[in-house]
Write a protein that holds these residues in place. Structure first.
Motif, PDB file in Angstrom:
ATOM      1  N   GLU A 172       0.890  -0.779   0.042  1.00  0.00           N
ATOM      2  CA  GLU A 172      -0.137  -0.082   0.514  1.00  0.00           C
ATOM      3  C   GLU A 172       0.801   1.429  -0.041  1.00  0.00           C
ATOM      4  O   GLU A 172       1.961   1.630   0.976  1.00  0.00           O
ATOM      5  N   LEU A 173       0.273   2.235  -0.143  1.00  0.00           N
ATOM      6  CA  LEU A 173       1.374   3.640  -0.609  1.00  0.00           C
ATOM      7  C   LEU A 173      -0.102   4.274   0.269  1.00  0.00           C
ATOM      8  O   LEU A 173      -1.399   4.509  -0.007  1.00  0.00           O
ATOM      9  N   LEU A 174       0.447   5.492   0.686  1.00  0.00           N
ATOM     10  CA  LEU A 174      -0.426   6.380   1.477  1.00  0.00           C
ATOM     11  C   LEU A 174      -0.258   7.606   0.701  1.00  0.00           C
ATOM     12  O   LEU A 174       0.628   8.260   1.273  1.00  0.00           O
ATOM     13  N   ALA A 181      -1.609  10.409  10.287  1.00  0.00           N
ATOM     14  CA  ALA A 181      -0.959  11.549  10.916  1.00  0.00           C
ATOM     15  C   ALA A 181       0.746  11.689  10.298  1.00  0.00           C
ATOM     16  O   ALA A 181       1.178  11.007   9.582  1.00  0.00           O
ATOM     17  N   TRP A 182       0.996  12.842   9.862  1.00  0.00           N
ATOM     18  CA  TRP A 182       2.472  12.762   9.699  1.00  0.00           C
ATOM     19  C   TRP A 182       3.354  13.232  10.295  1.00  0.00           C
ATOM     20  O   TRP A 182       3.098  13.928  11.356  1.00  0.00           O
ATOM     21  N   SER A 183       4.582  13.853  10.063  1.00  0.00           N
ATOM     22  CA  SER A 183       5.931  13.707  11.154  1.00  0.00           C
ATOM     23  C   SER A 183       5.717  15.542  11.516  1.00  0.00           C
ATOM     24  O   SER A 183       6.017  15.290  12.582  1.00  0.00           O
ATOM     25  N   ASP A 184       5.100  15.996  10.927  1.00  0.00           N
ATOM     26  CA  ASP A 184       4.817  17.360  11.986  1.00  0.00           C
ATOM     27  C   ASP A 184       3.619  17.436  12.856  1.00  0.00           C
ATOM     28  O   ASP A 184       3.388  18.218  13.166  1.00  0.00           O
ATOM     29  N   GLY A 185       3.357  16.282  12.863  1.00  0.00           N
ATOM     30  CA  GLY A 185       2.349  16.221  14.158  1.00  0.00           C
ATOM     31  C   GLY A 185       0.800  16.333  13.224  1.00  0.00           C
ATOM     32  O   GLY A 185      -0.540  16.441  13.854  1.00  0.00           O
ATOM     33  N   ALA A 186       0.423  17.055  11.823  1.00  0.00           N
ATOM     34  CA  ALA A 186      -0.648  17.608  11.497  1.00  0.00           C
ATOM     35  C   ALA A 186      -1.162  15.947  11.116  1.00  0.00           C
ATOM     36  O   ALA A 186      -0.915  15.014  10.970  1.00  0.00           O
ATOM     37  N   SER A 187      -2.757  15.816  10.697  1.00  0.00           N
ATOM     38  CA  SER A 187      -3.249  14.871  10.685  1.00  0.00           C
ATOM     39  C   SER A 187      -3.479  15.203   8.758  1.00  0.00           C
ATOM     40  O   SER A 187      -4.089  16.305   8.731  1.00  0.00           O
ATOM     41  N   ARG A 188      -3.653  14.510   7.966  1.00  0.00           N
ATOM     42  CA  ARG A 188      -2.897  14.742   6.780  1.00  0.00           C
ATOM     43  C   ARG A 188      -4.464  14.090   6.156  1.00  0.00           C
ATOM     44  O   ARG A 188      -4.443  12.528   6.401  1.00  0.00           O
ATOM     45  N   ASP A 189      -5.223  14.175   5.209  1.00  0.00           N
ATOM     46  CA  ASP A 189      -6.559  13.606   3.785  1.00  0.00           C
ATOM     47  C   ASP A 189      -4.772  12.161   2.847  1.00  0.00           C
ATOM     48  O   ASP A 189      -3.994  13.267   2.335  1.00  0.00           O
ATOM     49  N   VAL A 190      -5.141  11.101   3.042  1.00  0.00           N
ATOM     50  CA  VAL A 190      -4.348  10.993   1.947  1.00  0.00           C
ATOM     51  C   VAL A 190      -5.244   9.602   1.767  1.00  0.00           C
ATOM     52  O   VAL A 190      -6.872   9.169   1.958  1.00  0.00           O
TER      53      VAL A 190
END
Length: 184
Positions: A139-141, A168-177
């Motif tokens: 899988e790729l996100l 969750a991303w490395s900067d602490g944000a939550s992103r749509d993938v």
């Protein structure tokens, strides 16, 4: 369903004659550090915006080795076959060893973009994981807005299932993938 995945005894070098995907070595530290300071790599990957030279050293000497030794994943440097010049990174993490599922990721340095290097590296990695290691799905996100990465995934044989989720991303944000998959 339980799947038999076989973890190789050594981490191979994969090549298509143009691009090599090989284990990291300490000589890669400087170019890895420089690459990971690229705002585009920090924006679209999980590389920290605070990435330091010590992080590059630790990644090469410890983190990638520990993941390999514990069968939790494989991290590779992407280099030019002829020159050995660093072009990027590709790797995968084992999500579910018993079910043969992994999550792949990749990035390329600025000079390697728009040359299909990421596609070549992702294809080499995916073929190896799915055909030689016994995994059934990778899988790729990919962030919804990352059109270039979606194109790379499609060119490497991945298909979108159009499912969007928060990650969750490395900067602490939550992103749509969006999730892209490739199966054996």
């Amino acid at each position: 369903m339980r799947v038999h995945c076989s973890w190789p005894s050594f981490q191979p070098t994969l090549s298509d004659g143009v691009t090599d995907v090989r284990p990291w070595n300490i000589d890669d530290t400087d170019w890895l550090f420089d690459a990971c300071r690229d705002p585009d790599i920090q924006r679209w990957s999980r590389v920290s915006v605070c990435f330091a030279l010590e992080d590059a050293e630790s990644f090469i000497q410890k983190w990638s080795s520990i993941n390999w030794a514990s069968a939790r994943g494989a991290e590779f440097a992407v280099v030019d076959t002829l020159t050995g010049c660093g072009l990027g990174a590709v790797g995968f993490r084992v999500s579910e060893l018993d079910s043969g599922v992994g999550e792949a990721g990749y990035w390329t340095v600025l000079d390697a973009r728009h040359k299909r290097i990421a596609t070549r590296a992702l294809r080499l990695l995916s073929d190896w994981v799915l055909n030689s290691c016994g995994f059934v799905r990778l899988e790729l996100l990919i962030e919804v807005e990352n059109e270039k990465s979606k194109a790379t995934a499609a060119n490497a044989g991945y298909r979108s299932n159009y499912e969007v989720k928060k990650e969750a991303w490395s900067d602490g944000a939550s992103r749509d993938v969006v999730i892209y998959t490739r199966t054996a």
